[in-house]
Scaffold this motif. Structure first.
Motif, PDB file in Angstrom:
ATOM      1  N   GLY A   1       0.779  -1.249   0.140  1.00  0.00           N
ATOM      2  CA  GLY A   1       0.123   0.034   0.175  1.00  0.00           C
ATOM      3  C   GLY A   1       0.648   1.340  -0.022  1.00  0.00           C
ATOM      4  O   GLY A   1       1.853   1.255  -0.440  1.00  0.00           O
ATOM      5  N   ASP A   2       0.226   2.198   0.618  1.00  0.00           N
ATOM      6  CA  ASP A   2       1.008   3.455   0.603  1.00  0.00           C
ATOM      7  C   ASP A   2       2.194   3.462   1.641  1.00  0.00           C
ATOM      8  O   ASP A   2       2.064   2.752   2.685  1.00  0.00           O
ATOM      9  N   ARG A   3       3.202   4.424   1.532  1.00  0.00           N
ATOM     10  CA  ARG A   3       4.315   4.257   2.478  1.00  0.00           C
ATOM     11  C   ARG A   3       3.888   5.468   3.278  1.00  0.00           C
ATOM     12  O   ARG A   3       3.740   6.471   2.875  1.00  0.00           O
ATOM     13  N   GLY A   4       3.868   5.330   4.643  1.00  0.00           N
ATOM     14  CA  GLY A   4       3.731   6.138   5.729  1.00  0.00           C
ATOM     15  C   GLY A   4       2.638   5.741   6.701  1.00  0.00           C
ATOM     16  O   GLY A   4       2.247   4.674   6.869  1.00  0.00           O
ATOM     17  N   LEU A   5       2.453   6.616   7.448  1.00  0.00           N
ATOM     18  CA  LEU A   5       1.565   6.438   8.523  1.00  0.00           C
ATOM     19  C   LEU A   5      -0.072   6.577   8.237  1.00  0.00           C
ATOM     20  O   LEU A   5      -0.557   7.258   7.251  1.00  0.00           O
ATOM     21  N   VAL A   6      -0.670   5.402   8.662  1.00  0.00           N
ATOM     22  CA  VAL A   6      -2.186   5.430   8.131  1.00  0.00           C
ATOM     23  C   VAL A   6      -3.099   6.678   8.535  1.00  0.00           C
ATOM     24  O   VAL A   6      -4.057   6.817   7.946  1.00  0.00           O
ATOM     25  N   THR A   7      -2.581   7.298   9.578  1.00  0.00           N
ATOM     26  CA  THR A   7      -3.311   8.484  10.005  1.00  0.00           C
ATOM     27  C   THR A   7      -3.096   9.885   8.938  1.00  0.00           C
ATOM     28  O   THR A   7      -3.891  10.644   8.799  1.00  0.00           O
ATOM     29  N   ASP A   8      -1.996   9.760   8.383  1.00  0.00           N
ATOM     30  CA  ASP A   8      -1.717  10.659   7.074  1.00  0.00           C
ATOM     31  C   ASP A   8      -2.863  10.590   6.054  1.00  0.00           C
ATOM     32  O   ASP A   8      -3.462  11.460   5.471  1.00  0.00           O
TER      33      ASP A   8
ATOM     34  N   ALA B   1      -2.991  10.465  17.714  1.00  0.00           N
ATOM     35  CA  ALA B   1      -3.056  11.220  16.236  1.00  0.00           C
ATOM     36  C   ALA B   1      -4.365  11.259  15.647  1.00  0.00           C
ATOM     37  O   ALA B   1      -4.810  12.271  15.242  1.00  0.00           O
ATOM     38  N   VAL B   2      -5.458  10.018  15.962  1.00  0.00           N
ATOM     39  CA  VAL B   2      -6.826  10.222  15.192  1.00  0.00           C
ATOM     40  C   VAL B   2      -7.569  11.264  16.047  1.00  0.00           C
ATOM     41  O   VAL B   2      -8.276  11.971  15.623  1.00  0.00           O
ATOM     42  N   ALA B   3      -7.481  11.293  17.368  1.00  0.00           N
ATOM     43  CA  ALA B   3      -8.167  12.191  18.287  1.00  0.00           C
ATOM     44  C   ALA B   3      -7.803  13.666  17.838  1.00  0.00           C
ATOM     45  O   ALA B   3      -8.585  14.471  17.898  1.00  0.00           O
ATOM     46  N   GLY B   4      -6.483  13.882  17.410  1.00  0.00           N
ATOM     47  CA  GLY B   4      -5.912  15.425  17.116  1.00  0.00           C
ATOM     48  C   GLY B   4      -6.504  15.606  15.652  1.00  0.00           C
ATOM     49  O   GLY B   4      -7.050  16.775  15.708  1.00  0.00           O
ATOM     50  N   ILE B   5      -6.653  14.606  14.928  1.00  0.00           N
ATOM     51  CA  ILE B   5      -7.467  15.102  13.461  1.00  0.00           C
ATOM     52  C   ILE B   5      -8.878  15.226  13.747  1.00  0.00           C
ATOM     53  O   ILE B   5      -9.396  16.229  13.109  1.00  0.00           O
ATOM     54  N   ALA B   6      -9.553  14.582  14.535  1.00  0.00           N
ATOM     55  CA  ALA B   6     -10.867  14.719  14.780  1.00  0.00           C
ATOM     56  C   ALA B   6     -11.043  16.219  15.360  1.00  0.00           C
ATOM     57  O   ALA B   6     -12.322  16.755  15.165  1.00  0.00           O
ATOM     58  N   ARG B   7     -10.244  16.470  16.436  1.00  0.00           N
ATOM     59  CA  ARG B   7     -10.478  17.810  17.125  1.00  0.00           C
ATOM     60  C   ARG B   7     -10.137  18.930  16.029  1.00  0.00           C
ATOM     61  O   ARG B   7     -11.104  19.960  16.033  1.00  0.00           O
ATOM     62  N   GLN B   8      -9.318  18.796  15.203  1.00  0.00           N
ATOM     63  CA  GLN B   8      -8.968  19.778  14.153  1.00  0.00           C
ATOM     64  C   GLN B   8     -10.078  20.123  13.199  1.00  0.00           C
ATOM     65  O   GLN B   8     -10.133  21.112  12.760  1.00  0.00           O
ATOM     66  N   THR B   9     -10.740  18.808  12.878  1.00  0.00           N
ATOM     67  CA  THR B   9     -11.593  19.051  11.832  1.00  0.00           C
ATOM     68  C   THR B   9     -12.865  19.049  12.306  1.00  0.00           C
ATOM     69  O   THR B   9     -13.725  19.056  11.594  1.00  0.00           O
ATOM     70  N   GLY B  10     -13.254  19.001  13.540  1.00  0.00           N
ATOM     71  CA  GLY B  10     -14.528  19.009  14.064  1.00  0.00           C
ATOM     72  C   GLY B  10     -15.316  17.645  13.972  1.00  0.00           C
ATOM     73  O   GLY B  10     -16.639  17.756  13.635  1.00  0.00           O
ATOM     74  N   THR B  11     -14.793  16.584  13.827  1.00  0.00           N
ATOM     75  CA  THR B  11     -15.166  15.338  13.215  1.00  0.00           C
ATOM     76  C   THR B  11     -15.431  14.411  14.574  1.00  0.00           C
ATOM     77  O   THR B  11     -14.898  14.255  15.488  1.00  0.00           O
ATOM     78  N   SER B  12     -16.867  13.883  14.492  1.00  0.00           N
ATOM     79  CA  SER B  12     -17.307  12.914  15.450  1.00  0.00           C
ATOM     80  C   SER B  12     -16.194  11.769  15.549  1.00  0.00           C
ATOM     81  O   SER B  12     -15.895  11.174  14.582  1.00  0.00           O
TER      82      SER B  12
END
Length: 271
Positions: free
Chosen positions: A176-183, A209-220
């Motif tokens: 698959g893609d190279r790198g972190l799944v969160t990216d 990292a997922v929690a940080g993305i959720a907070r930044q994007t306002g995603t549940s």
């Protein structure tokens, strides 16, 4: 419920990773995605404590037992990391284990109109398959699976057979893609303005990292935590994590087994 289960199969699906199917109590078909089981590996004092495993799948199959037209089964996905799981990996069809199930609080399935984003790391996909199986048909589901190498990428075909859009990434680029799944996941979360809910299970750095993305994007976002447990019922207090109560920065300790293992991301302190 506590019951004696017979092992139907115990297959190594990748080096060090096993998928075990066992007979189960019929009422277990009502288990919620995200709940877990406690397994007594041996009828002996070593290992003494039960081991917790997320419910990978529950279903029914034609029964091989006299007088039964069908049998309920439960599946667990686990990695060999110590004496308990090493012992479990040696079991075969017809062996027995003692089960307490279902335990804990499962995922909230949310609004069917929302797109569901599932994120798993390694064996952290264990509770996400049963979740995906429950969500498909009522919501659009996309699954993001990450691992260090291709050996840590598990059960992709099973998710694809459900009709789930699946994306794979590895730290070393061997699959698959190279790198972190969160990216990879973050790009898809930000790609349009549609309302989404994230469900995640895996290593704590990934969940943070997922929690940080959720907070930044306002995603549940809901996360399923992994923890060492002795009882699985909130008595031993061996699996506590720091929670946050109504924005207060004073830790409000929660038991992963009883209050979780599934939490809304903003119920936890990620420091």
């Amino acid at each position: 419920m506590q019951f004696k289960a017979t092992i139907i199969s115990n297959q190594e699906v990748s080096p060090g990773y096993f998928r075990m199917r066992i007979t189960a109590h019929p009422e277990l078909t009502g288990a919620q995605p995200g709940q877990f089981v406690m397994v007594r590996v041996r009828d002996a004092i070593d290992p003494l404590l039960r081991r917790p495993f997320g419910i990978f799948d529950v279903g029914t199959v034609p029964s091989e037992y006299p007088g039964c037209s069908s049998a309920t089964y439960l599946e667990m996905l686990y990695k060999v990391v110590g004496k308990g799981t090493e012992t479990l990996s040696t079991y075969h069809h017809g062996d027995h284990v003692d089960i307490i199930a279902p335990l804990g609080t499962g995922f909230d399935l949310g609004d069917p109109e929302e797109e569901k984003i599932l994120v798993g790391g390694g064996v952290g996909i264990a509770p996400l398959y049963y979740l995906a199986k429950t969500l498909v048909g009522r919501s659009r589901v996309r699954f993001f699976l990450g691992g260090r190498t291709r050996d840590d990428i598990l059960c992709v075909t099973e998710f694809e057979r459900l009709g789930v859009e699946t994306y794979v990434s590895t730290d070393d680029g061997t699959l698959g893609d190279r790198g972190l799944v969160t990216d990879v996941m973050e790009r898809h979360v930000r790609e349009d303005g549609r309302k989404k809910t994230i469900y995640a299970c895996g290593p704590m750095p990934m969940l943070k990292a997922v929690a940080g993305i959720a907070r930044q994007t306002g995603t549940s976002c809901q996360v399923s935590l992994e923890a060492y447990m002795a009882c699985g019922m909130g008595a031993c207090l061996g699996c506590v994590v720091k929670g946050r109560d109504h924005g207060d920065e004073t830790p409000d300790y929660r038991c992963v087994c009883k209050d979780g293992p599934v939490f809304a991301f903003d119920q936890l302190m990620w420091v």
